[in-house]
Design an enzyme around this catalytic site. Structure first.
Site, PDB file in Angstrom:
ATOM      1  N   THR A  86      46.927  39.025  43.790  1.00 23.40           N
ATOM      2  CA  THR A  86      47.948  38.007  43.511  1.00 23.40           C
ATOM      3  C   THR A  86      47.538  37.291  42.230  1.00 23.40           C
ATOM      4  O   THR A  86      47.072  36.147  42.257  1.00 23.40           O
ATOM      5  CB  THR A  86      48.063  36.993  44.674  1.00 23.40           C
ATOM      6  OG1 THR A  86      46.759  36.479  44.973  1.00 23.40           O
ATOM      7  CG2 THR A  86      48.645  37.632  45.903  1.00 23.40           C
ATOM      8  N   LEU A 153      35.115  35.838  50.697  1.00 25.37           N
ATOM      9  CA  LEU A 153      33.941  36.521  50.153  1.00 25.37           C
ATOM     10  C   LEU A 153      33.687  36.164  48.694  1.00 25.37           C
ATOM     11  O   LEU A 153      34.609  35.887  47.933  1.00 25.37           O
ATOM     12  CB  LEU A 153      34.063  38.038  50.327  1.00 25.37           C
ATOM     13  CG  LEU A 153      35.266  38.773  49.744  1.00 25.37           C
ATOM     14  CD1 LEU A 153      35.054  39.078  48.272  1.00 25.37           C
ATOM     15  CD2 LEU A 153      35.474  40.066  50.516  1.00 25.37           C
ATOM     16  N   GLY A 260      34.563  30.353  36.212  1.00 26.68           N
ATOM     17  CA  GLY A 260      35.505  31.371  35.751  1.00 26.68           C
ATOM     18  C   GLY A 260      35.717  32.350  36.888  1.00 26.68           C
ATOM     19  O   GLY A 260      35.601  31.974  38.053  1.00 26.68           O
ATOM     20  N   CYS A 263      39.100  34.155  40.765  1.00 25.00           N
ATOM     21  CA  CYS A 263      39.670  33.321  41.842  1.00 25.00           C
ATOM     22  C   CYS A 263      39.898  31.869  41.447  1.00 25.00           C
ATOM     23  O   CYS A 263      41.044  31.416  41.398  1.00 25.00           O
ATOM     24  CB  CYS A 263      38.775  33.372  43.071  1.00 25.00           C
ATOM     25  SG  CYS A 263      38.780  34.993  43.840  1.00 25.00           S
ATOM     26  N   LYS A 266      42.711  30.833  38.644  1.00 24.87           N
ATOM     27  CA  LYS A 266      44.116  31.134  38.995  1.00 24.87           C
ATOM     28  C   LYS A 266      44.498  30.484  40.329  1.00 24.87           C
ATOM     29  O   LYS A 266      45.647  30.079  40.520  1.00 24.87           O
ATOM     30  CB  LYS A 266      44.378  32.634  39.001  1.00 24.87           C
ATOM     31  CG  LYS A 266      43.690  33.422  40.087  1.00 24.87           C
ATOM     32  CD  LYS A 266      44.640  34.284  40.899  1.00 24.87           C
ATOM     33  CE  LYS A 266      43.881  35.112  41.909  1.00 24.87           C
ATOM     34  NZ  LYS A 266      44.391  35.072  43.256  1.00 24.87           N
ATOM     35  N   ARG A 333      36.234  38.870  34.259  1.00 20.66           N
ATOM     36  CA  ARG A 333      37.555  38.240  34.275  1.00 20.66           C
ATOM     37  C   ARG A 333      37.415  36.727  34.123  1.00 20.66           C
ATOM     38  O   ARG A 333      36.654  36.090  34.821  1.00 20.66           O
ATOM     39  CB  ARG A 333      38.296  38.587  35.578  1.00 20.66           C
ATOM     40  CG  ARG A 333      38.825  40.015  35.568  1.00 20.66           C
ATOM     41  CD  ARG A 333      39.463  40.384  36.877  1.00 20.66           C
ATOM     42  NE  ARG A 333      38.466  40.551  37.926  1.00 20.66           N
ATOM     43  CZ  ARG A 333      38.757  40.795  39.201  1.00 20.66           C
ATOM     44  NH1 ARG A 333      40.018  40.886  39.575  1.00 20.66           N
ATOM     45  NH2 ARG A 333      37.803  40.957  40.095  1.00 20.66           N
TER      46      ARG A 333
END
Ligand code: UDX
Length: 466
Positions: A86, A153, A260, A263, A266, A333
């Site tokens: 998502t 997790l 960062g 998770c 965003k 990411r």
């Protein structure tokens, strides 16, 4: 029990392997045939402690197999876990639910009557109920149910976190769904893991609230660190002293370059966007500030680096230690380290990056940067060394050896975790992003007096140099 796990990214691969490891019969599903082929051969698409062995064992003993067919999945079991991504909507702050919606639409056509579809993806509150209505509209006779069971997790310890969770949270609409999920997780329940059975909206919110709290904790201490810097106080000691109160706790209270990953950034944006949609935006407006504080740490690091270089990045050589978004992961990411390295490069610096695990991923997203497989190579001829991801191996570097290869022994420790006195003893000038400017009576390491008026931007490109 028979079950499918749909989506074999981070969450799905780990969940599928762990469920098979518990003895369940699992069919993993992904639309990517290459990924399915690799997984079917027992090869994990990601590096995670214990995952390769678990995958190889469960595939070999037939407990786990993979397919690209949703119709096959629908026929295989009456229990389905949905683990697709998502991401943040491009051009927006909200979550992009197209993958979740596509899975439910794909399943709806062929679900067996009485199936239970359990979402694990992180979603905006209200998603489970919306999807339940969608399933009911598509297959009114089937009597299928939707539940939500968020995962907590962490990358790097995903297998252990799944097999030994701190808590299990399920959002259900029936006793049947509650009983099915208790059976799935029976070994954990026997181990005494707290099991919270609630409605889907609460379960969805537990996940985003947890991440929002942790992100807030990090930004809180970084905000305090900024005040410390202005007031001439010591942020690192402040963090330790504040964290010594057990009501506060020391975890996630380390001042530095900030968070960062795939998770936190965003998830807090999607949470704020969803709260606004449902009329609760004011309640979580602080999350915008949490995000801003976090981004500011990257900007502060960049400004400080430029200041240490005498006011300009142009033509200066920078060695960057760390590219992963956190130690123990090869994931880049939304990596704060890579964001700073990229920005320095855009401002004209010649950047060479080292990372113990993430070089391939970093090279793929930031191909214009230089890379080195060992720290010494990264540091050769450097005017400045930036410590950006706190890998444990960086704490055991020999500063004397590195002092011999750099042009200027100048270190900016943006994670405040290197042994500054030891580096100083071998001739280095050390500047923590936050923390004591003096250690063990040593003089403050002052950056060159030169200060340029305009702050370097993190995002505005100013001419790539390589
Ligand atoms: C997080 C949550 O911890 C997990 O429960 C959720 O399921 C997914 O998101 P993860 O993204 O793997 O997991 O990373 P985490 O270990 O939580 O670290 C997040 C970021 O915070 C990293 O960039 C880390 O470097 C940073 N961080 C952590 C700090 O900047 N300071 C701290 O004190 C702690």
């Amino acid at each position: 029990m028979r079950m499918t796990v749909i989506g074999t990214g981070y969450v799905g691969t780990v969940h599928a392997a762990c469920m098979a490891g518990l003895g369940h019969e699992v069919l993993g599903v992904d639309i990517d045939p290459d990924r399915v082929a690799a997984l079917s051969a027992g090869r994990a698409p990601l590096r995670e402690t214990g995952l390769d062995a678990l995958l190889a064992r469960t595939v070999a003993d037939g407990k786990l197999r993979f397919t690209t067919s949703l119709a096959e999945a629908a026929a295989f079991a009456r229990l389905h876990f949905v683990c697709v991504g998502t991401p943040q909507l491009s051009g927006g702050q909200a979550a992009d639910l197209r993958h979740v919606d596509a899975v439910f639409d794909g399943l709806a056509r062929s679900l067996r009557p009485g199936s239970l579809v359990v979402g694990k993806s992180t979603v905006p509150v209200g998603t489970a109920d919306r999807l339940a209505r969608r399933l009911a509209d598509a297959a009114p006779e089937a009597g299928c149910e939707v539940a939500w069971n968020p995962e907590f997790l962490r990358e790097g310890s995903a297998v252990a976190d799944t097999l030994h969770p701190e808590r299990l949270v399920v959002g259900v609409r029936s006793r049947y769904a509650d009983a099915v999920l208790r059976e799935v997780y029976a070994p954990m329940l026997r181990d005494g893991v707290p099991f919270f059975s609630t409605d889907p909206a609460t379960a969805e919110l537990v996940k985003v609230a947890s991440n929002a709290f942790l992100a807030t904790k990090i930004s809180f201490i970084n905000a305090m660190a900024e005040v410390c810097d202005t007031a001439g106080a010591d942020a690192a000691t402040l963090a330790r002293a504040v964290g010594a109160d057990p009501r506060i706790g020391a975890a996630f209270l380390e001042p530095g370059l900030g968070f960062g990953g795939s998770c936190f950034p965003k998830d807090i944006r999607a949470f704020a966007a969803r709260a606004e949609e449902i009329g609760a935006g004011a309640a979580v407006a602080f999350l915008h500030e949490v995000d801003r504080i976090n981004t500011r740490q990257r900007q502060r690091t960049l400004e400080l680096a430029r200041e240490l270089l005498g006011g300009s990045f142009a033509g200066r050589r920078i060695a960057v230690l760390g590219a992963a978004f956190k130690p123990g992961s090869d994931d880049v990411r939304d990596s704060p380290a890579l964001a700073v390295a990229d920005a320095a490069h855009r401002h004209g610096a010649l950047v060479r990056v080292h990372d113990p695990e993430a070089l391939d991923n970093a090279r793929a997203v930031s191909p214009a940067l230089g890379y080195a497989v060992d720290v010494t190579k990264a540091c050769e001829g450097a005017d400045l060394v930036l410590h950006l991801t706190p890998w444990p191996e960086y704490r055991t570097l020999d500063p004397a050896e590195l002092a011999d290869v750099v042009r200027v022994p100048l270190l900016l420790d943006a994670r405040n975790s290197l042994d500054a006195p030891a580096w100083r003893r071998t001739g280095w000038t050390v500047r923590p992003l936050s923390g004591p400017r003096t250690t063990g009576g040593a003089a403050v390491d002052e950056p060159p007096a030169h200060r340029s008026p305009a702050a370097p931007a993190l995002t505005a490109p100013s001419g790539r140099t390589s």
